[in-house]
Enzyme design. Sequence first.
Site, PDB file in Angstrom:
ATOM      1  N   THR A 121     -21.604 -19.323   7.179  1.00 14.52           N
ATOM      2  CA  THR A 121     -21.294 -18.734   5.310  1.00 14.52           C
ATOM      3  C   THR A 121     -20.614 -19.234   4.591  1.00 14.52           C
ATOM      4  O   THR A 121     -21.652 -20.036   3.379  1.00 14.52           O
ATOM      5  CB  THR A 121     -19.951 -17.345   5.392  1.00 14.52           C
ATOM      6  OG1 THR A 121     -20.735 -16.595   7.155  1.00 14.52           O
ATOM      7  CG2 THR A 121     -19.836 -16.528   5.006  1.00 14.52           C
ATOM      8  N   ARG A 171     -22.468 -20.661   1.005  1.00 15.09           N
ATOM      9  CA  ARG A 171     -22.096 -20.211  -0.380  1.00 15.09           C
ATOM     10  C   ARG A 171     -22.038 -22.159  -0.936  1.00 15.09           C
ATOM     11  O   ARG A 171     -22.035 -22.764  -2.033  1.00 15.09           O
ATOM     12  CB  ARG A 171     -19.943 -20.501  -0.135  1.00 15.09           C
ATOM     13  CG  ARG A 171     -20.189 -18.964   0.541  1.00 15.09           C
ATOM     14  CD  ARG A 171     -20.168 -17.998  -0.048  1.00 15.09           C
ATOM     15  NE  ARG A 171     -19.584 -16.568   0.486  1.00 15.09           N
ATOM     16  CZ  ARG A 171     -20.738 -15.845   0.653  1.00 15.09           C
ATOM     17  NH1 ARG A 171     -21.783 -15.813   0.687  1.00 15.09           N
ATOM     18  NH2 ARG A 171     -20.205 -14.664   1.541  1.00 15.09           N
ATOM     19  N   LYS A 180      -8.391 -15.736  10.375  1.00 17.11           N
ATOM     20  CA  LYS A 180      -9.860 -14.710  11.345  1.00 17.11           C
ATOM     21  C   LYS A 180      -9.885 -15.471  12.978  1.00 17.11           C
ATOM     22  O   LYS A 180     -10.009 -16.325  13.605  1.00 17.11           O
ATOM     23  CB  LYS A 180     -11.105 -15.477  10.814  1.00 17.11           C
ATOM     24  CG  LYS A 180     -12.471 -15.145  11.407  1.00 17.11           C
ATOM     25  CD  LYS A 180     -13.181 -15.425  10.439  1.00 17.11           C
ATOM     26  CE  LYS A 180     -14.940 -15.012  11.191  1.00 17.11           C
ATOM     27  NZ  LYS A 180     -15.346 -14.335  10.963  1.00 17.11           N
ATOM     28  N   GLU A 210     -10.581  -4.801  10.494  1.00 15.64           N
ATOM     29  CA  GLU A 210     -11.886  -4.861   9.504  1.00 15.64           C
ATOM     30  C   GLU A 210     -13.213  -4.062  10.059  1.00 15.64           C
ATOM     31  O   GLU A 210     -13.854  -4.452   9.922  1.00 15.64           O
ATOM     32  CB  GLU A 210     -12.268  -5.974   8.700  1.00 15.64           C
ATOM     33  CG  GLU A 210     -13.104  -5.731   7.545  1.00 15.64           C
ATOM     34  CD  GLU A 210     -13.010  -7.525   7.157  1.00 15.64           C
ATOM     35  OE1 GLU A 210     -13.001  -8.112   8.001  1.00 15.64           O
ATOM     36  OE2 GLU A 210     -14.296  -7.344   5.793  1.00 15.64           O
ATOM     37  N   LYS A 246      -8.523  -3.007   6.386  1.00 18.45           N
ATOM     38  CA  LYS A 246      -9.908  -3.001   5.570  1.00 18.45           C
ATOM     39  C   LYS A 246     -11.405  -3.107   5.607  1.00 18.45           C
ATOM     40  O   LYS A 246     -11.776  -2.794   7.429  1.00 18.45           O
ATOM     41  CB  LYS A 246      -9.792  -5.269   5.705  1.00 18.45           C
ATOM     42  CG  LYS A 246     -10.788  -5.795   4.585  1.00 18.45           C
ATOM     43  CD  LYS A 246     -10.205  -7.369   5.183  1.00 18.45           C
ATOM     44  CE  LYS A 246     -11.582  -7.977   3.968  1.00 18.45           C
ATOM     45  NZ  LYS A 246     -11.243  -9.409   3.940  1.00 18.45           N
ATOM     46  N   GLY A 298     -17.562  -7.624  -0.362  1.00 16.67           N
ATOM     47  CA  GLY A 298     -18.933  -7.131   0.563  1.00 16.67           C
ATOM     48  C   GLY A 298     -20.375  -7.260  -0.526  1.00 16.67           C
ATOM     49  O   GLY A 298     -21.332  -6.566  -0.366  1.00 16.67           O
ATOM     50  N   GLY A 299     -20.405  -8.203  -2.061  1.00 17.83           N
ATOM     51  CA  GLY A 299     -21.251  -8.341  -2.068  1.00 17.83           C
ATOM     52  C   GLY A 299     -21.793  -7.997  -3.600  1.00 17.83           C
ATOM     53  O   GLY A 299     -22.521  -7.868  -4.870  1.00 17.83           O
ATOM     54  N   SER A 349      -8.739  -7.411  -0.447  1.00 26.73           N
ATOM     55  CA  SER A 349      -8.982  -8.648   0.654  1.00 26.73           C
ATOM     56  C   SER A 349     -10.623  -9.466   0.156  1.00 26.73           C
ATOM     57  O   SER A 349     -11.188  -9.388   1.101  1.00 26.73           O
ATOM     58  CB  SER A 349      -8.438  -8.124   1.853  1.00 26.73           C
ATOM     59  OG  SER A 349      -8.477  -9.189   2.580  1.00 26.73           O
ATOM     60  N   ARG A 404     -15.662 -13.510  -2.023  1.00 27.43           N
ATOM     61  CA  ARG A 404     -16.666 -13.572  -3.098  1.00 27.43           C
ATOM     62  C   ARG A 404     -16.186 -12.919  -4.628  1.00 27.43           C
ATOM     63  O   ARG A 404     -16.047 -13.833  -5.239  1.00 27.43           O
ATOM     64  CB  ARG A 404     -18.022 -13.418  -2.629  1.00 27.43           C
ATOM     65  CG  ARG A 404     -19.063 -13.446  -1.792  1.00 27.43           C
ATOM     66  CD  ARG A 404     -20.099 -12.710  -1.565  1.00 27.43           C
ATOM     67  NE  ARG A 404     -18.998 -11.960  -0.109  1.00 27.43           N
ATOM     68  CZ  ARG A 404     -20.305 -11.159   0.177  1.00 27.43           C
ATOM     69  NH1 ARG A 404     -21.690 -10.573   0.022  1.00 27.43           N
ATOM     70  NH2 ARG A 404     -20.173 -10.171   1.321  1.00 27.43           N
TER      71      ARG A 404
HETATM   72  P1  13P Z   1     -15.844 -10.415   0.730  1.00 28.42           P
HETATM   73  O1  13P Z   1     -15.215 -10.014  -0.385  1.00 28.42           O
HETATM   74  O2  13P Z   1     -16.803 -11.866  -0.215  1.00 28.42           O
HETATM   75  O3  13P Z   1     -16.882  -9.497   1.162  1.00 28.42           O
HETATM   76  O4  13P Z   1     -15.349 -11.214   1.605  1.00 28.42           O
HETATM   77  C1  13P Z   1     -13.861 -10.429   2.455  1.00 28.42           C
HETATM   78  C2  13P Z   1     -14.113 -10.753   3.723  1.00 28.42           C
HETATM   79  O5  13P Z   1     -13.164 -11.338   4.232  1.00 28.42           O
HETATM   80  C3  13P Z   1     -15.053 -10.774   4.619  1.00 28.42           C
HETATM   81  O6  13P Z   1     -14.893 -10.388   6.037  1.00 28.42           O
END
Ligand code: 13P
Length: 342
Positions: A29, A33, A97, A179, A221, A264-265, A291, A294
């Site tokens: 990821t 970016r 994470k 999440e 989340k 989430g985009g 949380s 992006r």
């Molecule tokens: P986004 O806000 O970019 O979706 O990332 C949050 C995240 O931690 C996804 O696991």
Amino acid sequence: MATNDLEATARELVAPGKGILAADESMPTIEKRFTSIGLESTEEHRRAYRDMLFTTPGLGDHISGVILFDETIRQGTKDGTPFTEVLEKQGIIPGIKVDAGAKDLALFPGEKVTEGLDGLRKRLAEYHELGARFAKWRAVITIDESNGLPTDGCIRANAHAMARYAGLCQEAGLVPIVEPETLMDGSHAIQAHFDATLRTLQATFEELFDHRIALEGTLLKTNMVLSGKEAAEQADDETVADMTLTCLRATVPPAVPGIVFLSGGQGDVEATERLDVMNKRGPHPWALSFSYGRALQAPALKAWAGKEENAEAGQRALALRAKLNGAARDGAYSSDMEAEAA
Ligand code: 13P
């Protein structure tokens, strides 16, 4: 750790005016970016980027916690101060994470299950030692109406894994952020996203309950309920807020201290606006916060562009999104604040 310590940490993470910065991009990821700014993903570039983010002056005013990646929790600033220390000095709680990513679910074409339970007890003990006080595990649910996705099998497999993860976290004294992300990818109408999110959250809380998870010391989340990214008709912010709140009220027990949204985009301003609309309709049984990955980082990454001399510009961009999302978390945002700041 006693449940009341976990609850205190969970509540601190969703304190008024604050939310979480997700900076836990995995190797593939972060590479994606960095490609967008023409930068190679080397260990030093990743360190320099996170250094720029975490040393932002006043970051702790609107950021309660930062989710780190395994490599990042072991790194520090240029002068050698561990990132965990830099964050704690700003009153920010370090998180980590801990999942090992979403892998193809055998016999369920097109669906994923998140791995990472093997050896997790030992890894959590180490992360606690390194300073982490909360953790994150992301499950991915895909909508594909023509193929009957998501299946109950996929939803249950992911919910079960999240509950096993949450139990290990609470045993280790870490607040689990659970999440389940139902993706917005596809051309489905918003109703399909509502239905899939509802089924996912219902199964998630059933499993958490069966696994004796203290909900008071847990954060959810999840995604907002949205139209498919490629859908011709896009629901407006009021509809998004309505359907998201209806879905959450039907599935998330009030014992959960807070729900933090992923972006989430969504565009960064969109993610702020929608959080604000929902909070303006409060009070809700749980804190509704953010949380974002992006939606907090995108303008900062662009302004920084991999150059040391742009570090301050990157930090200003991050501080602005943190401040505006902090306002949205309280339902106190207005679009004028974007213009004023610019
Ligand atoms: P986004 O806000 O970019 O979706 O990332 C949050 C995240 O931690 C996804 O696991």
